[in-house]
Design an enzyme around this catalytic site. Structure first.
Site, PDB file in Angstrom:
ATOM      1  N   PHE A 111      31.754 -50.320 -82.701  1.00  0.00           N
ATOM      2  CA  PHE A 111      31.102 -49.353 -81.803  1.00  0.00           C
ATOM      3  C   PHE A 111      31.939 -49.055 -80.577  1.00  0.00           C
ATOM      4  O   PHE A 111      31.730 -48.044 -79.906  1.00  0.00           O
ATOM      5  CB  PHE A 111      29.711 -49.862 -81.380  1.00  0.00           C
ATOM      6  CG  PHE A 111      29.725 -50.837 -80.240  1.00  0.00           C
ATOM      7  CD1 PHE A 111      29.869 -52.184 -80.457  1.00  0.00           C
ATOM      8  CD2 PHE A 111      29.610 -50.386 -78.925  1.00  0.00           C
ATOM      9  CE1 PHE A 111      29.898 -53.084 -79.393  1.00  0.00           C
ATOM     10  CE2 PHE A 111      29.625 -51.275 -77.863  1.00  0.00           C
ATOM     11  CZ  PHE A 111      29.777 -52.627 -78.094  1.00  0.00           C
ATOM     12  N   LYS A 112      32.915 -49.918 -80.260  1.00  0.00           N
ATOM     13  CA  LYS A 112      33.764 -49.695 -79.087  1.00  0.00           C
ATOM     14  C   LYS A 112      34.454 -48.332 -79.141  1.00  0.00           C
ATOM     15  O   LYS A 112      34.797 -47.772 -78.104  1.00  0.00           O
ATOM     16  CB  LYS A 112      34.837 -50.782 -78.979  1.00  0.00           C
ATOM     17  CG  LYS A 112      34.347 -52.221 -78.966  1.00  0.00           C
ATOM     18  CD  LYS A 112      33.688 -52.592 -77.661  1.00  0.00           C
ATOM     19  CE  LYS A 112      33.532 -54.094 -77.434  1.00  0.00           C
ATOM     20  NZ  LYS A 112      32.818 -54.851 -78.457  1.00  0.00           N
ATOM     21  N   ASP A 113      34.666 -47.801 -80.358  1.00  0.00           N
ATOM     22  CA  ASP A 113      35.327 -46.502 -80.481  1.00  0.00           C
ATOM     23  C   ASP A 113      34.538 -45.384 -79.793  1.00  0.00           C
ATOM     24  O   ASP A 113      35.129 -44.423 -79.312  1.00  0.00           O
ATOM     25  CB  ASP A 113      35.507 -46.133 -81.959  1.00  0.00           C
ATOM     26  CG  ASP A 113      36.578 -46.982 -82.641  1.00  0.00           C
ATOM     27  OD1 ASP A 113      37.598 -47.294 -82.002  1.00  0.00           O
ATOM     28  OD2 ASP A 113      36.388 -47.330 -83.826  1.00  0.00           O
TER      29      ASP A 113
END
Ligand SMILES: *Cc1c(COP(=O)(O)O)cnc(C)c1O
Length: 462
Positions: A111-113
């Site tokens: 999810f960091k993207d």
């Protein structure tokens, strides 16, 4: 729109300034002075819109004059163009009234993207306009690092150094950091754990000579622009399940408290969220704290969900700031006590935290058992972080409120644990199936501020 520090002593900044600065000069974290509201009609209008349009409507009020409307629309479009799913954050049903929000369709499968791709584009536009350059240093427990390197690779105005704990990230995570070929991104394997990396990063920000000399910028989850990007999928998910007319709850596999704090912002903006469930692994300082046992740090114990192996959860400071009625002095005092090992949360603040957050914990055995059981029940192969979430979500589910668990990474990022639990080897998506053949580039380095600063100065001078 002004941004203020959680410790009350640093100057107020615009969105762009706060984004480029990262950590405030008083050691605090920037938060918006006021949280913009979305009305029930605004929220109802989101249903059925493309992710990018929701992103624009949710985030725009936080930016003030820092970017024009059209600049920001273009930034959003570029940020999410590289995702492998047209819905960006698709929602999948696991069982009656329990849904999985898949946040792993970005370039590095976590999810960091969502935040990093956006922040890369925001930095590029802002720095080009200023004719300026920065050095980004990040500390990662595994997923932030590769996401940052992917987002900034090849940009001219930015050098990126990522510190990760040597030997404590998965092979896929390491390869995602050591195989990018762009000359401006650098992987540093630090002899320490994640908390050491995070502490050295804070030290660098507090060393004003170094900070100003290399024009240090941060993209760790302390950066409010990252939190903001994560607010968006709380809205898309809730809107597809009937918000604003129906309440929903979210369970969030939590480490640094950045992802779940975005849920808190969404709720403050007006999204009808019933519960925000903090799910921790065996490193359960947040669960202990939210259970009324105070915030006391211990040893980090490596787990099969390494991106949550954390004792000092930096974004929790933001939640404390609101729980203490935006009293920066009180927060600064707590953070001083934290240096000595920890603190108790006042009764009033505990009450406010409990209005929004509940918590749970999953042991290693429970995490593995959940991967196995969920695969049998729904055919869904969870990564260990998502499995921690699903396990804790099941304990907090109510019959009449839909529960949405955030699937924070793709199972192929953590193949050993997934295979151990389910006997299934999760394949990498085709677009990165040659990851194991690419050559690696990294610098092994001591957990020492002077050594790290020297290395960074020398590298950017080349
Ligand atoms: C970073 C990360 C988390 C923890 O998120 P925080 O914002 O630090 O709480 C959970 N799962 C995965 C896969 C991550 O990469």
């Amino acid at each position: 729109m002004k941004y203020i520090s959680t410790r009350g002593q640093a100057p107020e900044l615009t969105f762009e300034e706060a984004m480029l600065t990262g950590l405030a000069r008083d050691g605090g974290l920037y938060v918006p002075a006021e949280i913009p509201l979305m009305s029930a009609d605004d929220i109802a209008a989101l249903s059925g819109l493309p992710y990018e349009e929701v992103a624009y409507r949710v985030m725009r009020p936080f930016l003030g004059d820092s970017f024009t409307d059209q600049e920001f629309r273009d930034i959003i479009a570029r940020a999410y163009a590289g995702f492998g799913h047209v819905a960006r954050a698709p929602l999948k049903q696991l069982e009656p009234n329990h849904f999985l929000l898949e946040l792993f369709h970005g370039p590095t499968l976590a999810f960091k993207d969502f935040a990093m791709q956006l922040i890369g584009q925001l930095f590029e536009v802002a720095l080009k306009r200023r004719g300026d350059s920065v050095t980004i240093v990040g500390a990662t427990s595994g997923d932030t690092g590769s996401a940052a390197m992917e987002a900034f690779a090849g940009l001219e105005a930015v050098n990126v150094f990522i510190m990760y704990p040597h030997g404590r990230v998965s092979e896929v995570q390491r390869r995602q950091m050591t195989t990018p070929t762009a000359a401006n991104v650098h992987a540093l394997a630090v002899d320490g754990d994640f908390d050491d990396c995070q502490a050295r990063l804070k030290d660098m920000f507090n060393d004003f000579d170094f900070r100003d000399g290399v024009k240090l910028a941060g993209v760790n989850s302390i950066n409010f622009a990252r939190v903001l990007a994560q607010v968006v999928y709380y809205f898309t998910a809730a809107a597809s399940l009937g918000a604003p007319y129906r309440k929903v709850s979210f369970t969030v596999p939590t480490g640094n408290f950045g992802d779940i704090f975005a849920g808190f912002i969404a709720k403050q903006m007006g999204l009808p969220i019933d519960q925000l469930v903090v799910a921790t692994n065996q490193n359960d300082i947040l669960h202990r704290c939210l259970s009324g046992k105070g915030y006391y740090t211990g040893e980090t114990i490596p787990s099969i969900s390494p991106s949550m192996d954390i004792q000092v959860s930096s974004n929790f400071e933001r939640a404390l700031f609101y729980a203490y009625g935006q009293d920066g002095k009180a927060v600064a005092q707590l953070m001083d006590e934290l240096k000595e090992g920890g603190f108790d949360v006042s009764q009033g603040a505990m009450q406010l935290l409990a209005d929004t957050f509940v918590s749970g914990r999953a042991s290693e055995e429970e995490t593995l058992a959940t991967i196995k059981a969920e695969y049998a029940a729904s055919g869904e192969l969870l990564c260990p972080h998502g499995a921690v979430g699903v396990k804790v979500a099941q304990e907090h589910r109510k019959a009449d409120v839909p529960m949405i668990t955030l699937a924070t990474a793709h199972p192929a990022k953590f193949p050993a644990a997934v295979e151990k639990a389910s006997d299934v080897h999760p394949p990498l998506p085709t677009r990165m199936s040659d990851l194991y053949e690419r050559s690696e580039r990294l610098t092994r380095i001591a957990n020492d501020l002077g050594v790290l600063e020297d290395h960074i100065r020398k590298t950017i001078a080349q």
